[in-house]
Scaffold this motif. Sequence first.
Motif, short mmCIF file in Angstrom:
data_model
loop_
_atom_site.label_atom_id
_atom_site.label_comp_id
_atom_site.label_asym_id
_atom_site.label_seq_id
_atom_site.Cartn_x
_atom_site.Cartn_y
_atom_site.Cartn_z
N PRO A 64 4.49 14.64 -5.58
CA PRO A 64 4.14 15.03 -4.21
C PRO A 64 2.73 14.59 -3.83
CG PRO A 64 3.95 16.93 -5.64
CD PRO A 64 4.48 15.81 -6.50
N VAL A 65 2.52 13.28 -3.76
CA VAL A 65 1.23 12.71 -3.38
C VAL A 65 1.26 12.35 -1.90
CG1 VAL A 65 -0.38 10.80 -3.77
CG2 VAL A 65 0.84 11.82 -5.70
N ARG A 66 0.18 12.66 -1.18
CA ARG A 66 0.08 12.35 0.25
C ARG A 66 -0.89 11.18 0.44
NH1 ARG A 66 3.93 15.04 -0.67
NH2 ARG A 66 3.79 17.30 -0.85
N PHE A 67 -0.39 10.09 0.97
CA PHE A 67 -1.23 8.94 1.32
C PHE A 67 -1.57 9.05 2.81
CE2 PHE A 67 1.56 7.64 -2.08
CZ PHE A 67 0.78 6.84 -2.91
N ILE A 68 -2.84 9.09 3.16
CA ILE A 68 -3.26 9.14 4.55
C ILE A 68 -4.03 7.86 4.83
CG2 ILE A 68 -4.51 10.42 6.32
CD1 ILE A 68 -4.16 12.90 4.44
N GLY A 69 -3.40 6.94 5.56
CA GLY A 69 -3.98 5.62 5.76
C GLY A 69 -4.50 5.41 7.16
N THR A 70 -5.66 4.79 7.29
CA THR A 70 -6.24 4.48 8.59
C THR A 70 -6.28 2.97 8.82
OG1 THR A 70 -8.48 4.48 7.65
CG2 THR A 70 -7.67 6.55 8.58
N GLY A 71 -6.30 2.60 10.10
CA GLY A 71 -6.34 1.19 10.47
C GLY A 71 -4.97 0.58 10.65
N GLY A 72 -4.01 1.37 11.09
CA GLY A 72 -2.65 0.89 11.27
C GLY A 72 -2.56 -0.25 12.27
N GLY A 73 -1.72 -1.23 11.99
CA GLY A 73 -1.52 -2.35 12.89
C GLY A 73 -2.77 -3.21 12.99
N LEU A 74 -3.15 -3.55 14.22
CA LEU A 74 -4.31 -4.42 14.46
C LEU A 74 -5.50 -3.62 15.00
CD1 LEU A 74 -2.50 -7.52 16.02
CD2 LEU A 74 -2.87 -6.95 13.61
N THR A 75 -5.65 -2.38 14.57
CA THR A 75 -6.70 -1.51 15.10
C THR A 75 -7.97 -1.49 14.27
OG1 THR A 75 -5.90 0.47 13.92
CG2 THR A 75 -4.94 0.02 16.08
N SER A 76 -7.97 -2.15 13.11
CA SER A 76 -9.12 -2.02 12.21
C SER A 76 -10.35 -2.75 12.72
CB SER A 76 -8.76 -2.58 10.83
OG SER A 76 -8.71 -3.99 10.85
N GLY A 103 -11.25 -5.43 11.68
CA GLY A 103 -11.82 -6.06 10.49
C GLY A 103 -11.22 -7.42 10.17
N GLY A 104 -10.43 -7.97 11.06
CA GLY A 104 -9.82 -9.27 10.82
C GLY A 104 -8.57 -9.18 9.98
N SER A 105 -8.03 -10.34 9.63
CA SER A 105 -6.72 -10.41 8.98
C SER A 105 -6.67 -9.69 7.64
CB SER A 105 -6.31 -11.87 8.80
OG SER A 105 -6.14 -12.48 10.06
N THR A 106 -7.76 -9.68 6.88
CA THR A 106 -7.74 -9.02 5.57
C THR A 106 -7.65 -7.51 5.69
OG1 THR A 106 -10.17 -9.01 5.50
CG2 THR A 106 -9.03 -10.87 4.44
N HIS A 107 -8.07 -6.97 6.82
CA HIS A 107 -8.09 -5.52 6.99
C HIS A 107 -7.01 -5.01 7.94
CE1 HIS A 107 -11.88 -6.11 5.00
NE2 HIS A 107 -12.15 -4.81 5.00
N ASN A 108 -6.29 -5.92 8.60
CA ASN A 108 -5.19 -5.49 9.47
C ASN A 108 -4.01 -5.02 8.63
OD1 ASN A 108 -6.55 -6.10 11.86
ND2 ASN A 108 -5.77 -8.20 11.92
N ALA A 109 -3.34 -3.98 9.11
CA ALA A 109 -2.20 -3.40 8.39
C ALA A 109 -0.92 -3.76 9.12
CB ALA A 109 -2.36 -1.89 8.27
N MET A 110 -0.37 -4.92 8.79
CA MET A 110 0.80 -5.43 9.51
C MET A 110 2.09 -5.25 8.73
SD MET A 110 -0.68 -9.04 10.98
CE MET A 110 -0.36 -9.89 9.43
N GLU A 111 2.00 -5.07 7.42
CA GLU A 111 3.18 -5.06 6.55
C GLU A 111 3.45 -3.71 5.91
OE1 GLU A 111 0.65 -8.87 6.03
OE2 GLU A 111 0.33 -6.71 5.79
N ASP A 112 2.59 -2.72 6.16
CA ASP A 112 2.59 -1.49 5.37
C ASP A 112 3.86 -0.67 5.49
OD1 ASP A 112 1.36 -1.22 8.06
OD2 ASP A 112 1.27 0.91 7.58
#
Length: 240
Positions: A27-39, A41-50
Amino acid sequence: FIAGMIPFMTMRACEQNRTAICYQDLPVRFIGTGGGLTSEGGSTHNAMEDISIMKSLVNMTVLSIGDPNMVRDIMILSLDYPHPLYIRLAQGKKDRMLYEPGAHTYGIGMGITARDGDNASIIAHGEMVFEALEAANALEAEGINVRVIDMYSIKPLDQDLIFKAIEETNNILVLEDHLMEGGLASTIADLLVDSGVYPKNFKRLGIPQVYAGFGSGEELRAKYGYDKAATVGAIKEMLK
């Protein structure tokens, strides 16, 4: 509870997530920020595949939240949830409030009808729920009534809410800040094919097969054709 930037939580640590957490159904909770193209931070920091990655993991639950008020309620809800859980956010503190506190009861495997309508339905998640509501308001001024569904639970999916939208509106547009392949639209398309339920029209808007580079979320959504204006245009085209 683990919090961090999405690309590194979901891609760099993918094998550990699979073997150390999902394989043991912890029961681990992952809380991720920067979804989609909101970061920004450019392509390395965009979350497009998550979403595609995390929903493919056995035992993993996937949520995408567009209203920061929901985060507290979802975290409390998750305290006795017995499986791994991924919660996708945009930028967190910059996210816009969508609902009055206490206006909705949230649940894993549920969605929200954020706005009613009978001409078409926009099914969105995360940051794009706000864009969908803005597009629906613009369309209402032209006499087009669009339902907006906040499908914050992507795995498991609120199938009844989707089938109801098809039955009552018959035109479905899926809007998401994720690659158009592998995200919510693909999940819904799989459901429709597997169940033999087909709307009159089905269209998806999201990130094409590109590395988007630098820019704000608003700039990049306009550049790649899934902002408010593109959403309004897609609904109008669908209803011709």
